[in-house]
Design a protein around this motif. Structure first.
Motif, PDB file in Angstrom:
ATOM      1  N   GLU A 142       0.768  -1.195  -0.009  1.00  0.00           N
ATOM      2  CA  GLU A 142       0.122  -0.130  -0.035  1.00  0.00           C
ATOM      3  C   GLU A 142       0.805   1.569  -0.076  1.00  0.00           C
ATOM      4  O   GLU A 142       0.212   2.331  -0.205  1.00  0.00           O
ATOM      5  CB  GLU A 142      -0.790  -0.087   1.348  1.00  0.00           C
ATOM      6  CG  GLU A 142      -1.941  -1.275   1.086  1.00  0.00           C
ATOM      7  CD  GLU A 142      -2.715  -1.296   2.502  1.00  0.00           C
ATOM      8  OE1 GLU A 142      -2.257  -0.434   3.328  1.00  0.00           O
ATOM      9  OE2 GLU A 142      -3.619  -2.167   2.610  1.00  0.00           O
ATOM     10  N   GLU A 143       2.229   1.318   0.336  1.00  0.00           N
ATOM     11  CA  GLU A 143       2.874   2.085  -0.042  1.00  0.00           C
ATOM     12  C   GLU A 143       4.554   1.835  -0.251  1.00  0.00           C
ATOM     13  O   GLU A 143       4.728   0.757  -0.235  1.00  0.00           O
ATOM     14  CB  GLU A 143       3.067   3.089   1.358  1.00  0.00           C
ATOM     15  CG  GLU A 143       3.597   2.182   2.802  1.00  0.00           C
ATOM     16  CD  GLU A 143       3.555   3.075   4.011  1.00  0.00           C
ATOM     17  OE1 GLU A 143       2.601   4.015   4.184  1.00  0.00           O
ATOM     18  OE2 GLU A 143       4.459   2.813   4.830  1.00  0.00           O
ATOM     19  N   SER A 144       5.377   2.796  -0.590  1.00  0.00           N
ATOM     20  CA  SER A 144       6.660   2.210  -0.800  1.00  0.00           C
ATOM     21  C   SER A 144       7.353   1.739   0.489  1.00  0.00           C
ATOM     22  O   SER A 144       7.142   2.071   1.696  1.00  0.00           O
ATOM     23  CB  SER A 144       7.403   3.811  -1.091  1.00  0.00           C
ATOM     24  OG  SER A 144       6.915   4.096  -2.349  1.00  0.00           O
ATOM     25  N   SER A 145       8.335   0.820   0.275  1.00  0.00           N
ATOM     26  CA  SER A 145       8.982   0.432   1.277  1.00  0.00           C
ATOM     27  C   SER A 145       9.764   1.384   2.169  1.00  0.00           C
ATOM     28  O   SER A 145      10.537   2.445   1.472  1.00  0.00           O
ATOM     29  CB  SER A 145       9.865  -0.681   0.808  1.00  0.00           C
ATOM     30  OG  SER A 145      10.896  -1.211   1.876  1.00  0.00           O
ATOM     31  N   GLN A 146       9.798   1.327   3.424  1.00  0.00           N
ATOM     32  CA  GLN A 146      10.856   2.041   4.301  1.00  0.00           C
ATOM     33  C   GLN A 146      11.845   1.032   4.933  1.00  0.00           C
ATOM     34  O   GLN A 146      12.263   1.505   6.242  1.00  0.00           O
ATOM     35  CB  GLN A 146       9.904   2.854   5.103  1.00  0.00           C
ATOM     36  CG  GLN A 146       9.041   3.912   4.333  1.00  0.00           C
ATOM     37  CD  GLN A 146       8.160   4.569   5.435  1.00  0.00           C
ATOM     38  OE1 GLN A 146       8.442   5.248   6.447  1.00  0.00           O
ATOM     39  NE2 GLN A 146       6.778   4.818   5.104  1.00  0.00           N
ATOM     40  N   ALA A 147      11.974  -0.187   4.672  1.00  0.00           N
ATOM     41  CA  ALA A 147      12.752  -1.067   5.377  1.00  0.00           C
ATOM     42  C   ALA A 147      14.010  -0.827   5.866  1.00  0.00           C
ATOM     43  O   ALA A 147      14.743   0.174   4.987  1.00  0.00           O
ATOM     44  CB  ALA A 147      12.915  -2.370   4.277  1.00  0.00           C
ATOM     45  N   HIS A 148      14.424  -0.713   6.994  1.00  0.00           N
ATOM     46  CA  HIS A 148      15.780  -0.932   7.600  1.00  0.00           C
ATOM     47  C   HIS A 148      15.983  -1.808   8.649  1.00  0.00           C
ATOM     48  O   HIS A 148      15.133  -2.358   9.499  1.00  0.00           O
ATOM     49  CB  HIS A 148      15.952   0.782   8.008  1.00  0.00           C
ATOM     50  CG  HIS A 148      14.938   1.079   9.162  1.00  0.00           C
ATOM     51  ND1 HIS A 148      13.736   1.538   8.973  1.00  0.00           N
ATOM     52  CD2 HIS A 148      15.266   1.161  10.446  1.00  0.00           C
ATOM     53  CE1 HIS A 148      13.158   1.877  10.124  1.00  0.00           C
ATOM     54  NE2 HIS A 148      14.162   1.505  11.052  1.00  0.00           N
ATOM     55  N   GLU A 149      17.137  -1.569   8.951  1.00  0.00           N
ATOM     56  CA  GLU A 149      17.828  -2.995  10.124  1.00  0.00           C
ATOM     57  C   GLU A 149      17.787  -1.993  11.448  1.00  0.00           C
ATOM     58  O   GLU A 149      17.907  -0.858  11.612  1.00  0.00           O
ATOM     59  CB  GLU A 149      18.965  -3.470   9.873  1.00  0.00           C
ATOM     60  CG  GLU A 149      18.974  -4.452   8.679  1.00  0.00           C
ATOM     61  CD  GLU A 149      20.519  -5.135   8.353  1.00  0.00           C
ATOM     62  OE1 GLU A 149      21.600  -4.667   9.132  1.00  0.00           O
ATOM     63  OE2 GLU A 149      20.383  -5.896   7.837  1.00  0.00           O
ATOM     64  N   ILE A 150      17.309  -2.799  12.436  1.00  0.00           N
ATOM     65  CA  ILE A 150      17.688  -2.331  13.695  1.00  0.00           C
ATOM     66  C   ILE A 150      18.490  -3.542  14.454  1.00  0.00           C
ATOM     67  O   ILE A 150      18.246  -4.542  14.199  1.00  0.00           O
ATOM     68  CB  ILE A 150      16.235  -1.991  14.597  1.00  0.00           C
ATOM     69  CG1 ILE A 150      15.304  -3.423  14.591  1.00  0.00           C
ATOM     70  CG2 ILE A 150      15.525  -0.820  14.028  1.00  0.00           C
ATOM     71  CD1 ILE A 150      14.070  -3.026  15.425  1.00  0.00           C
TER      72      ILE A 150
END
Length: 65
Positions: A16-24
């Motif tokens: 539903e939206e662009s990815s904002q993936a990141h690692e924590i």
């Protein structure tokens, strides 16, 4: 022990939206404590994608015999 996870918004996972993936990451004496710390760091509306990684796992492996 250090553990790492990739998170993204639930909306992005559903497409539903662009990815904002990141690692924590989190570090603690045990895997379980570090994992629990990671869970506490995940903002509402975000989800884990993939699995929980343990980058230093090879450093702590010990043979049983």
């Amino acid at each position: 022990m250090k553990v790492v996870v990739t998170i993204d918004t639930a909306r992005a996972v559903r497409g539903e939206e662009s990815s904002q993936a990141h690692e924590i990451e989190a570090e603690a004496e045990t895997y379980e404590a570090a994992r629990d710390d990671l869970y506490a760091k995940i903002p509402e509306g975000w989800t884990i994608i993939g699995g929980i990684g343990v980058p230093d796992r090879a450093d702590i492996y010990r043979q049983t015999h």
